[in-house]
Design a protein around this motif. Structure first.
Motif, PDB file in Angstrom:
ATOM      1  N   UNK A 281       3.737  12.165  -4.667  1.00  0.00           N
ATOM      2  CA  UNK A 281       4.907  12.491  -5.376  1.00  0.00           C
ATOM      3  C   UNK A 281       5.857  11.251  -5.525  1.00  0.00           C
ATOM      4  N   UNK A 282       5.799  10.468  -4.408  1.00  0.00           N
ATOM      5  CA  UNK A 282       6.723   9.422  -4.432  1.00  0.00           C
ATOM      6  C   UNK A 282       6.081   7.957  -4.390  1.00  0.00           C
ATOM      7  N   UNK A 283       4.815   8.062  -4.699  1.00  0.00           N
ATOM      8  CA  UNK A 283       4.115   6.810  -4.751  1.00  0.00           C
ATOM      9  C   UNK A 283       4.806   5.908  -5.630  1.00  0.00           C
ATOM     10  N   UNK A 284       5.003   6.373  -6.791  1.00  0.00           N
ATOM     11  CA  UNK A 284       5.458   5.492  -7.938  1.00  0.00           C
ATOM     12  C   UNK A 284       6.940   4.900  -7.474  1.00  0.00           C
ATOM     13  N   UNK A 285       7.648   5.645  -6.972  1.00  0.00           N
ATOM     14  CA  UNK A 285       8.993   4.773  -6.348  1.00  0.00           C
ATOM     15  C   UNK A 285       8.601   3.605  -5.571  1.00  0.00           C
ATOM     16  N   UNK A 286       7.928   4.127  -4.502  1.00  0.00           N
ATOM     17  CA  UNK A 286       7.316   2.887  -3.614  1.00  0.00           C
ATOM     18  C   UNK A 286       6.698   1.668  -4.292  1.00  0.00           C
TER      19      UNK A 286
ATOM     20  N   UNK B 181      -2.286  12.171  -0.498  1.00  0.00           N
ATOM     21  CA  UNK B 181      -1.701  10.928  -0.924  1.00  0.00           C
ATOM     22  C   UNK B 181      -2.561  10.391  -2.042  1.00  0.00           C
ATOM     23  N   UNK B 182      -3.769  11.043  -2.314  1.00  0.00           N
ATOM     24  CA  UNK B 182      -4.490  10.446  -3.371  1.00  0.00           C
ATOM     25  C   UNK B 182      -4.391  10.863  -4.889  1.00  0.00           C
ATOM     26  N   UNK B 183      -4.588  10.195  -5.878  1.00  0.00           N
ATOM     27  CA  UNK B 183      -4.496  10.501  -7.111  1.00  0.00           C
ATOM     28  C   UNK B 183      -5.688  10.173  -7.796  1.00  0.00           C
TER      29      UNK B 183
ATOM     30  N   UNK C 108       0.881  -1.238   0.001  1.00  0.00           N
ATOM     31  CA  UNK C 108       0.090  -0.067  -0.032  1.00  0.00           C
ATOM     32  C   UNK C 108       0.882   1.109  -0.045  1.00  0.00           C
ATOM     33  N   UNK C 109       1.412   1.712  -1.327  1.00  0.00           N
ATOM     34  CA  UNK C 109       2.240   2.828  -1.323  1.00  0.00           C
ATOM     35  C   UNK C 109       1.616   4.380  -0.712  1.00  0.00           C
ATOM     36  N   UNK C 110       0.242   4.140  -0.696  1.00  0.00           N
ATOM     37  CA  UNK C 110      -0.343   5.338  -0.300  1.00  0.00           C
ATOM     38  C   UNK C 110      -0.133   5.645   1.223  1.00  0.00           C
ATOM     39  N   UNK C 111      -0.184   4.601   1.932  1.00  0.00           N
ATOM     40  CA  UNK C 111      -0.196   5.124   3.569  1.00  0.00           C
ATOM     41  C   UNK C 111       1.295   5.043   3.599  1.00  0.00           C
ATOM     42  N   UNK C 112       1.990   4.345   2.918  1.00  0.00           N
ATOM     43  CA  UNK C 112       3.386   4.502   3.420  1.00  0.00           C
ATOM     44  C   UNK C 112       4.255   5.995   3.067  1.00  0.00           C
TER      45      UNK C 112
ATOM     46  N   UNK D 253      -0.686  -4.397  -5.388  1.00  0.00           N
ATOM     47  CA  UNK D 253      -0.732  -3.000  -4.841  1.00  0.00           C
ATOM     48  C   UNK D 253      -2.232  -2.713  -4.509  1.00  0.00           C
ATOM     49  N   UNK D 254      -2.241  -1.800  -3.267  1.00  0.00           N
ATOM     50  CA  UNK D 254      -3.452  -1.178  -3.205  1.00  0.00           C
ATOM     51  C   UNK D 254      -3.200   0.287  -2.955  1.00  0.00           C
ATOM     52  N   UNK D 255      -3.795   1.252  -3.820  1.00  0.00           N
ATOM     53  CA  UNK D 255      -3.501   2.555  -4.060  1.00  0.00           C
ATOM     54  C   UNK D 255      -5.003   3.533  -3.811  1.00  0.00           C
ATOM     55  N   UNK D 256      -4.895   4.551  -3.144  1.00  0.00           N
ATOM     56  CA  UNK D 256      -5.939   5.257  -2.922  1.00  0.00           C
ATOM     57  C   UNK D 256      -6.166   6.117  -4.027  1.00  0.00           C
TER      58      UNK D 256
END
Ligand code: PEP
Ligand code: MN
Length: 361
Positions: free
Chosen positions: A210-215, A244-246, A201-205, A227-230
Motif C-alpha cells: 500500500x505504500x510502494x507508490x509513495x516511496x 510487498x509484491x504487486x 527498491x521500494x519493495x524492500x523498503x 526503480x526495482x519493484x517486485x
C-alpha cells in the motif's frame, strides 16, 4: 572466468535507459510463474529488465531458500519469449558462474551479502575479467563505508558497469517501513559517486504494497535513476515477500502514475529564477551560521560561569524548557517536531562540547 562475453546491445540499452525500471518476482518459483510474470510485465511496456531471485538468503532456516540453478533456464526462456534482459542475485562464486553460464545479463549483490567483505570478495574474484554489469544493494546496516567497500571490490576486478540499489536499512523495532529508507544516506552515496547510477527498491523498503507508490515517487523526486519493484502473478501466494509484491498490471499502473520529473530544463527564465532563490538561500544560510557562532560564544560564557561556580554542564530542566519553547515556536512556523529535535540535539551537543573544553581547561 575468461572475458569471453561482452555486454550485448540490448542489455546495454536497457542499462543506460532512464528511468530504468526492473521488475519481476522476489523468487522464481516455477517455470510457468516466471514466464507468465515476464510476459505480463513485458505487456505493460513499462519494464526494461526482468528480475528474479534464484538463491534466496533468508533470515531463518526453513523459509523458502530459492529453487536454485534449475530456475536459470526458466529465465533464459523468459528472455527468449519477451526480449527482456534478466538480472539475478548472486552471493557466491559458484552462483556467479552458474548465472553467467545461463546468460543472466546483469548480476546483483543483495543487502545480506554487501555486509560481508568475504562474500563480496568471493563474488568479485569470480567476476575478474568478466564484462557484466553489476548492481550493488546497500548493506542491511546503515554503513556507507561498507557499501563503498563493496563497490571498490567489484570495480577493482575490472567490472566497468556498476550501479547502486537503495533498499533501505534495518532498524530495531517496529516502524512504518520494513527497512527504513534513511534517504540522507542514499543521497550522500549519490553525492560521493556522481558517475554511478542509483536506483531505488521500494519493495524492500516498504515490505507492504500500500505504500510502494509513495516511496517510488519520493525516489523519483530525489532524482534516482530508476526503480526495482517486485511483481508476482498471484502476490498473496508468493513463496517469499508476499505482502510487498504487486501484479504485473498493478506495477504497470504504478509506473504510469508516477510523476516523472527532470533534474533540469533548458530554460533561461527557469534558471535565472532558480538562481535568485538560491542566492536568497545562501544569504540566509550565512546569517544562520553567524547566529550559530554567536550562540556558541554565549554558551562558552555560560561555561565560564558554571566553571567558576562548580555547576554541572547539563541541567536537564533548562534543556527541557529550551526544547518545549522550540517545539511551540516550530509548530507555528511549520517546522516538524522531528526536525526541531534533530536540529536542537546537534546545537546542544556542540554547546556541550564547547563548555566541556572550557570547564576542563
Ligand atoms: C530481494 O531483492 O529479493 C532481496 C532479497 O533483497 P534484499 O537483498 O534487498 O533484502
Ligand atoms: Mn524480496
Amino acid at each position: 572466468m575468461q572475458a569471453t562475453q561482452t555486454v550485448n546491445e540490448k542489455v546495454q540499452a536497457a542499462w543506460n535507459k532512464r528511468p530504468l525500471v526492473i521488475s519481476g518476482p522476489c523468487s522464481a518459483e516455477t517455470e510457468e510463474q516466471v514466464i507468465e510474470t515476464a510476459r505480463r510485465l513485458a505487456a505493460t511496456g513499462k519494464v526494461d529488465m526482468l528480475r528474479a531471485g534464484i538463491w534466496k538468503p533468508r533470515t531463518k532456516p526453513g523459509m523458502f531458500e530459492g529453487v536454485g540453478a534449475k530456475g536459470l533456464p526458466w529465465l533464459q526462456q523468459a528472455k527468449k519469449l519477451t526480449g527482456l534482459p534478466t538480472t539475478v542475485e548472486v552471493a557466491t562464486g559458484k552462483q556467479v558462474e552458474d548465472a553467467l553460464t545461463f546468460d543472466v545479463d546483469v548480476l546483483w549483490i543483495g543487502a545480506r551479502t554487501t555486509v560481508n567483505p568475504f562474500s563480496v570478495q568471493e563474488v568479485a574474484d569470480a567476476l575478474r575479467g568478466v564484462d557484466v554489469p553489476v548492481l550493488i544493494k546497500n548493506p542491511i546496516n546503515p554503513d556507507l563505508e561498507l557499501w563503498s567497500g563493496a563497490v571498490e571490490r567489484i570495480a577493482r576486478v575490472g567490472v566497468k558497469q556498476i550501479g547502486l540499489i537503495h533498499r533501505g536499512f534495518s532498524a530495531y523495532g517496529n516502524t512504518e517501513y520494513r527497512n527504513a529508507p534513511m534517504w540522507h544516506l542514499a543521497i550522500e552515496m549519490k553525492r560521493r559517486n556522481p558517475s554511478i547510477m542509483i536506483i531505488n527498491d521500494p519493495s524492500h523498503i516498504c515490505g507492504r504494497r500500500d505504500i510502494l507508490m509513495d516511496v517510488a515517487q519520493k525516489a523519483i523526486d530525489l532524482d534516482f535513476d530508476g526503480l526495482m519493484i517486485e511483481s508476482h502473478i498471484d502476490p498473496d501466494k508468493a513463496w517469499s515477500d508476499a505482502k510487498q509484491q504487486v501484479t504485473p498490471e498493478a506495477l504497470g499502473e504504478m509506473i504510469s502514475s508516477i510523476k516523472w520529473r527532470k533534474e533540469d530544463v533548458p530554460s533561461d527564465e527557469f534558471h535565472s529564477a532558480l538562481e535568485k532563490l538560491r542566492q536568497q538561500i545562501n544569504h540566509l544560510d550565512d546569517e544562520l551560521m553567524d547566529l550559530l557562532g554567536q550562540r556558541m560564544k554565549i554558551a562558552e560564557k555560560i561555561g565560564e560561569y558554571k566553571k567558576n561556580n562548580s555547576v554541572t554542564i547539563l541541567q536537564t530542566n533548562r534543556w527541557n524548557s529550551i526544547l518545549e519553547r522550540a517545539f511551540a515556536k516550530g509548530e507555528k512556523l511549520g517546522l516538524s517536531k522531528e526536525f526541531i529535535t534533530k536540529y536542537f540535539d546537534a546545537v546542544h551537543m556542540e554547546s556541550i562540547n564547547k563548555q566541556n573544553r572550557i570547564m576542563n581547561s
